[in-house]
Scaffold this active site. Structure first.
Site, PDB file in Angstrom:
ATOM      1  N   MET A 247       8.097 -12.310  -4.140  1.00  0.00           N
ATOM      2  CA  MET A 247       8.783 -13.160  -5.111  1.00  0.00           C
ATOM      3  C   MET A 247       9.029 -12.391  -6.408  1.00  0.00           C
ATOM      4  O   MET A 247       9.296 -12.987  -7.453  1.00  0.00           O
ATOM      5  CB  MET A 247       7.997 -14.442  -5.380  1.00  0.00           C
ATOM      6  CG  MET A 247       7.919 -15.364  -4.182  1.00  0.00           C
ATOM      7  SD  MET A 247       7.714 -17.114  -4.578  1.00  0.00           S
ATOM      8  CE  MET A 247       6.174 -17.095  -5.480  1.00  0.00           C
TER       9      MET A 247
ATOM     10  N   HIS B 152       3.791  -5.551  -8.741  1.00  0.00           N
ATOM     11  CA  HIS B 152       2.670  -4.769  -9.245  1.00  0.00           C
ATOM     12  C   HIS B 152       2.248  -3.794  -8.149  1.00  0.00           C
ATOM     13  O   HIS B 152       2.901  -3.709  -7.089  1.00  0.00           O
ATOM     14  CB  HIS B 152       1.509  -5.680  -9.671  1.00  0.00           C
ATOM     15  CG  HIS B 152       1.120  -6.701  -8.646  1.00  0.00           C
ATOM     16  ND1 HIS B 152       0.497  -6.367  -7.455  1.00  0.00           N
ATOM     17  CD2 HIS B 152       1.289  -8.055  -8.617  1.00  0.00           C
ATOM     18  CE1 HIS B 152       0.277  -7.459  -6.750  1.00  0.00           C
ATOM     19  NE2 HIS B 152       0.747  -8.496  -7.426  1.00  0.00           N
TER      20      HIS B 152
ATOM     21  N   HIS C 230       2.060  -4.964  -4.494  1.00  0.00           N
ATOM     22  CA  HIS C 230       3.327  -5.016  -3.749  1.00  0.00           C
ATOM     23  C   HIS C 230       3.748  -3.619  -3.290  1.00  0.00           C
ATOM     24  O   HIS C 230       4.231  -3.443  -2.161  1.00  0.00           O
ATOM     25  CB  HIS C 230       4.435  -5.599  -4.629  1.00  0.00           C
ATOM     26  CG  HIS C 230       4.237  -7.025  -5.012  1.00  0.00           C
ATOM     27  ND1 HIS C 230       3.959  -7.421  -6.300  1.00  0.00           N
ATOM     28  CD2 HIS C 230       4.294  -8.170  -4.284  1.00  0.00           C
ATOM     29  CE1 HIS C 230       3.852  -8.729  -6.355  1.00  0.00           C
ATOM     30  NE2 HIS C 230       4.041  -9.214  -5.142  1.00  0.00           N
TER      31      HIS C 230
ATOM     32  N   LYS D 261      -4.717 -10.617   0.122  1.00  0.00           N
ATOM     33  CA  LYS D 261      -5.074 -11.414  -1.054  1.00  0.00           C
ATOM     34  C   LYS D 261      -4.710 -12.876  -0.832  1.00  0.00           C
ATOM     35  O   LYS D 261      -5.477 -13.776  -1.162  1.00  0.00           O
ATOM     36  CB  LYS D 261      -4.374 -10.857  -2.296  1.00  0.00           C
ATOM     37  CG  LYS D 261      -5.001 -11.322  -3.613  1.00  0.00           C
ATOM     38  CD  LYS D 261      -4.372 -12.564  -4.179  1.00  0.00           C
ATOM     39  CE  LYS D 261      -3.009 -12.306  -4.750  1.00  0.00           C
ATOM     40  NZ  LYS D 261      -2.444 -13.529  -5.379  1.00  0.00           N
TER      41      LYS D 261
ATOM     42  N   ARG E 235       0.361 -13.257 -11.423  1.00  0.00           N
ATOM     43  CA  ARG E 235      -0.096 -14.253 -12.391  1.00  0.00           C
ATOM     44  C   ARG E 235      -1.110 -13.682 -13.391  1.00  0.00           C
ATOM     45  O   ARG E 235      -1.392 -14.332 -14.396  1.00  0.00           O
ATOM     46  CB  ARG E 235      -0.709 -15.459 -11.661  1.00  0.00           C
ATOM     47  CG  ARG E 235       0.307 -16.189 -10.777  1.00  0.00           C
ATOM     48  CD  ARG E 235      -0.301 -17.383 -10.066  1.00  0.00           C
ATOM     49  NE  ARG E 235       0.644 -17.970  -9.134  1.00  0.00           N
ATOM     50  CZ  ARG E 235       1.527 -18.905  -9.432  1.00  0.00           C
ATOM     51  NH1 ARG E 235       1.592 -19.353 -10.662  1.00  0.00           N
ATOM     52  NH2 ARG E 235       2.345 -19.390  -8.518  1.00  0.00           N
TER      53      ARG E 235
END
Length: 283
Positions: A33, A37, A40, A153, A191
Site C-alpha cells: 500500500m 520502508h 517492503h 509481520k 505506521r
C-alpha cells in the site's frame, strides 16, 4: 537508478508482463500500500531471488479499511516509493486508481473464513480480510505472477492469503518473508512514522514481551501463565492492549499445549493514536 516501467491500468500491466512472458521469464509480485520502508524492500529483494522479473504494486485499498479507520490519513509517498523500488531493481510498478480496481458497478467480493475468522485482527476489523482477499486475488489475476511475497509481520494476513490461494486453486506460490526489524526490535511498519518520540521509545516493548513469553514457554512455563504476565507488562507500560494470544502457527486456532504446536505468539496494542501489531514463533 534502474529503469522501471510505471503502469496504472490493468491493460498496460498485462501488456508489460506479456513481453516478459515472451522471454520466458518467471514473474514475482510484491503487493504493497506504499509508504515503503526497508521491510517492503526486503520483499522486493526476496522476489528477485525467486523470479527474473519483479512487479511491485502500490494501492491503498479502501475495501480493507473500516468506517472507524481514517483512509485519508494513510501515508502516500509515491515519488519516494518509486525511487526505492528503482534502486531495488523492481521491473514494474503497478499503481492503479480506485476506479481502475473497483470500476462503477463492481459487485463481487471474496468471502473468507478459516484463519480470517480466528478472533484476532478480525475481532477488531471485521471486514478487513474480505477486502484484503478481494484485492489480492485481483492482483494475482491482473499480474499473472508465479510467486507473491508477503511479510510475516502481518501474520494473519499471510495465512488468509495462503488459504485463499489454496482454496481457489490460484496458480501462484505464496512466499513468506521474515519480519524486518529496527535495531531495538520494533517491527518495521508504515505506521511507525506516526509514533511520537516518547511512544517510539516504548514501542519495542511489544517485541521484548513476545520474546520473554516465548522463552518462558520454552522453559516449561504454561502458555496461559506466560501470556498473563505479558498482558500485564504491556498494559502497565501504557498500551491499550487488543490481544496477546498463542495460536497454532498453521491454523491460528487457540492452543494451550506447546506440544500441540508449532505455536505463534501474536500481539496488537495501541500506544497514543498508533496501533501496532507483531508476532513471533514460540516453538
Amino acid at each position: 537508478m534502474a529503469d522501471i516501467i510505471i503502469t496504472r491500468t490493468v491493460s498496460d500491466l498485462r501488456h508489460a508482463v506479456r513481453k516478459f512472458r515472451d522471454e520466458g521469464d518467471r514473474i514475482g509480485l510484491v503487493p504493497t500500500m506504499g509508504a515503503l520502508h526497508d521491510g517492503h524492500i526486503a520483499l522486493v529483494r526476496e522476489a528477485r531471488k525467486r523470479a527474473a522479473r519483479v512487479i511491485a504494486t502500490i494501492f491503498v485499498n479502501p475495501a480493507q479499511f473500516s468506517p472507524a479507520e481514517d483512509l485519508a490519513k494513510y501515508p502516500r509517498t509515491e515519488e519516494a516509493d518509486l525511487a526505492r523500488l528503482s534502486a531495488a531493481r523492481a521491473d514494474i510498478l503497478f499503481a492503479p486508481t480506485v476506479g481502475e480496481m473497483y470500476p462503477q458497478g463492481f459487485a463481487t467480493t471474496i468471502s473468507v473464513g478459516g484463519p480470517a475468522a480466528a478472533g484476532l485482527e478480525d475481532r477488531f476489523r471485521p471486514t478487513h480480510f474480505a477486502g484484503v482477499a478481494t484485492v489480492v486475488a485481483k492482483l494475482f489475476m491482473q499480474s499473472g505472477a508465479d510467486v507473491a511475497m508477503f511479510g510475516e509481520k502481518d501474520y494473519q494476513q499471510l495465512m488468509v492469503v495462503a488459504q485463499m490461494a489454496r482454496d481457489l486453486d490460484l496458480p501462484v506460490e505464496i512466499a513468506a518473508v521474515a519480519t524486518q526489524r529496527e535495531e531495538d526490535g520494533l517491527a518495521m511498519s508504515s505506521r511507525n512514522r506516526f509514533l511520537s518520540p516518547e511512544h517510539r521509545a516504548l514501542a519495542p516493548l511489544l517485541h521484548r514481551t513476545l520474546r520473554k513469553a516465548a522463552d518462558d514457554i520454552a522453559g516449561g512455563a504454561g502458555i496461559e501463565a506466560a501470556l498473563a504476565e505479558g498482558r500485564a507488562a504491556i498494559e502497565q507500560a501504557g498500551f491499550a492492549l487488543d490481544y496477546l494470544e498463542a495460536r497454532h502457527a498453521a491454523s491460528l486456532a487457540p492452543i494451550a499445549d506447546p506440544a500441540a504446536g508449532p505455536v505463534r505468539l501474536l500481539v496488537a496494542a495501541k500506544i497514543g493514536q498508533t496501533r501496532l501489531i507483531d508476532n513471533i514463533a514460540a516453538t
